[in-house]
Design a protein around this motif. Structure first.
Motif, PDB file in Angstrom:
ATOM      1  N   ARG A  86       0.931  -1.182  -0.126  1.00  0.00           N
ATOM      2  CA  ARG A  86       0.032   0.082   0.071  1.00  0.00           C
ATOM      3  C   ARG A  86       0.997   1.196  -0.051  1.00  0.00           C
ATOM      4  O   ARG A  86       0.721   2.197  -0.602  1.00  0.00           O
ATOM      5  N   ALA A  87       1.956   1.162   0.966  1.00  0.00           N
ATOM      6  CA  ALA A  87       2.963   2.328   0.979  1.00  0.00           C
ATOM      7  C   ALA A  87       3.422   2.525  -0.441  1.00  0.00           C
ATOM      8  O   ALA A  87       3.915   3.700  -0.907  1.00  0.00           O
ATOM      9  N   LEU A  88       3.640   1.469  -1.143  1.00  0.00           N
ATOM     10  CA  LEU A  88       4.419   1.552  -2.455  1.00  0.00           C
ATOM     11  C   LEU A  88       3.620   2.053  -3.644  1.00  0.00           C
ATOM     12  O   LEU A  88       3.785   2.060  -4.943  1.00  0.00           O
ATOM     13  N   GLY A  89       2.426   2.234  -3.592  1.00  0.00           N
ATOM     14  CA  GLY A  89       1.073   2.580  -4.260  1.00  0.00           C
ATOM     15  C   GLY A  89       0.525   1.525  -4.983  1.00  0.00           C
ATOM     16  O   GLY A  89       0.033   1.614  -6.261  1.00  0.00           O
ATOM     17  N   ASP A  90       0.491   0.165  -4.400  1.00  0.00           N
ATOM     18  CA  ASP A  90       0.100  -1.023  -5.152  1.00  0.00           C
ATOM     19  C   ASP A  90      -1.207  -1.598  -4.312  1.00  0.00           C
ATOM     20  O   ASP A  90      -1.021  -2.671  -3.632  1.00  0.00           O
ATOM     21  N   PRO A  91      -2.312  -0.859  -4.277  1.00  0.00           N
ATOM     22  CA  PRO A  91      -3.282  -1.571  -3.388  1.00  0.00           C
ATOM     23  C   PRO A  91      -3.799  -2.820  -3.938  1.00  0.00           C
ATOM     24  O   PRO A  91      -4.329  -3.562  -2.976  1.00  0.00           O
ATOM     25  N   GLU A 105      -9.008   2.942  -2.025  1.00  0.00           N
ATOM     26  CA  GLU A 105      -7.993   3.302  -3.134  1.00  0.00           C
ATOM     27  C   GLU A 105      -8.273   2.892  -4.330  1.00  0.00           C
ATOM     28  O   GLU A 105      -8.026   3.514  -5.383  1.00  0.00           O
TER      29      GLU A 105
END
Length: 387
Positions: free
Chosen positions: A272-277, A309
């Motif tokens: 999630r922090a890396l932008g891959d929900p 998201e």
């Protein structure tokens, strides 16, 4: 020394990763040698300004940075965090200072730097000084974020406050520097060493203890069947916000033991922090399938946030409704639940959830209030937007 020199070069291209490398392998003595070499190139034999800058850095800037970021994060008393974080923060900042000095040394070798249309102007030197200060501030933000595990905003606020206090200390020094000569007496210094030597030595243990722990985990990770060592390494990198390496560690832990719910949960958070929900959902749901009440049901909250998201608002509402039924005092979960309800047009229920989030953040225990306060602020902002 070779690894630390490599980290110094990495500061110019990948500063966040470089700070993590410095935490793993940095030594204060080596950092000071590099700073001295850069000072010789920049100032020649006139090293007193460099030494004075290092003194201000170690005696004012770094302690202020450690205390301020601790206050912003609410992670413990100054007596606890200073021995733990002072040396890691100092080594990272000495390396950052060295990284600033080397380009300045190269610029100082450029002939006729001032010879522009107005030969007497000092504008080039001023521009270089401002650029150097901004670059040091940026590296300082990276160091504070890595050592303390805080976000970019709080790291920036900490760096600005530390720079302001250090500037004030420099101004104050001009009034008291005469008295400092008496404090430099060998008798006074020996007395201070006898009185406070134990406390000063304690400040040096934070970096070595971190490095020993990581080295032990690296040694344990040699065992191809030890998932826990890789999981613990992943937690270290996650705390530093080095999410790429944290992801690698958690993935290796899961490859060894797919039924380990904690590794699945933490990998979901990192993704999630890396932008891959989307990928995060897979691992978060796997963690819940293994243990539905893991980490006080927080994987449910993460699933709901990931669904939001991805625009899956109804699924988010259902998951977050279950989570808030279990934990109706968590400001973050109530905020996400209110957001899901507002997106689905249920404004009355959304307002109620957001009001509960604000109240939960306001009444949280003092040691948690700074950590959860942001969710109360976000809930207040969203509440004003709902008609």
């Amino acid at each position: 020394m070779g690894n630390q020199l490599k980290a110094l070069g990495l500061l110019y291209v990948r500063p966040v990763k470089a700070m993590s490398e410095i935490l793993d392998q940095g030594r204060l003595g080596v950092a000071l040698v590099f700073a001295g070499a850069a000072g010789l190139l920049f100032a020649g034999l006139a090293l007193s300004p460099i030494l004075f800058s290092l003194l201000i850095l170690s005696a004012v800037f770094v302690p202020v940075a450690v205390i301020v970021v601790n206050k912003l994060e609410g992670t413990g008393s100054a007596g606890v965090v200073l021995p733990r974080d002072y040396m890691p923060m100092l080594v990272c900042h000495v390396m950052a200072y060295t990284a600033v000095l080397f380009p300045l040394a190269l610029l100082a070798r450029i002939p006729d730097l001032n010879q522009y249309d107005l030969p007497e102007t000092e504008l080039p030197q001023i521009a270089v000084a401002v650029a150097a200060l901004l670059y040091f501030a940026f590296l300082s933000v990276c160091a504070i974020r890595t050592v303390s595990g805080t976000g970019w905003g709080r790291a920036l606020a900490t760096a600005v406050i530390a720079i302001a206090v250090s500037t004030g200390a420099l101004y104050g020094y001009s009034f008291v520097r005469g008295a400092l000569y008496y404090l430099a007496s060998p008798f006074v210094l020996y007395y201070l060493y006898i009185m406070f030597g134990q406390e000063f030595r304690g400040f040096g243990g934070g970096l070595s203890s971190r490095q020993r722990m990581r080295q032990l985990l690296e040694m344990a990770a040699v065992n191809d069947h030890d998932a826990d060592a890789r999981y613990q390494l992943g937690l270290i990198y996650q705390q530093r916000r080095d999410f790429t390496r944290a992801r690698e560690c958690f993935e290796r832990a899961i490859a060894i033991d797919p039924k380990e719910p904690e590794a699945q949960y933490q990998l979901g958070r990192v993704l999630r922090a890396l932008g891959d929900p989307s990928a995060a959902l897979e691992h978060l749901k796997a963690a819940v399938a293994i243990d539905n009440k893991l980490a006080q049901s927080e994987p449910l909250r993460e699933i709901g946030a990931a669904c939001l998201e991805l625009g899956r608002n109804e699924e988010a509402r259902d998951i977050l409704g279950e989570y808030t039924n279990r934990r109706n005092f968590d400001p973050e979960g109530l905020y996400w639940f209110g957001l899901a309800l507002s997106r689905l047009g249920n404004n009355a229920a959304a307002k109620e959830a957001l009001q509960q989030s604000i109240e939960a953040a306001r009444t949280a225990p003092p040691q948690r209030r700074r950590q959860v306060g942001q969710w109360g602020g976000k809930a207040s902002k969203l509440l004003r937007q709902i008609p």
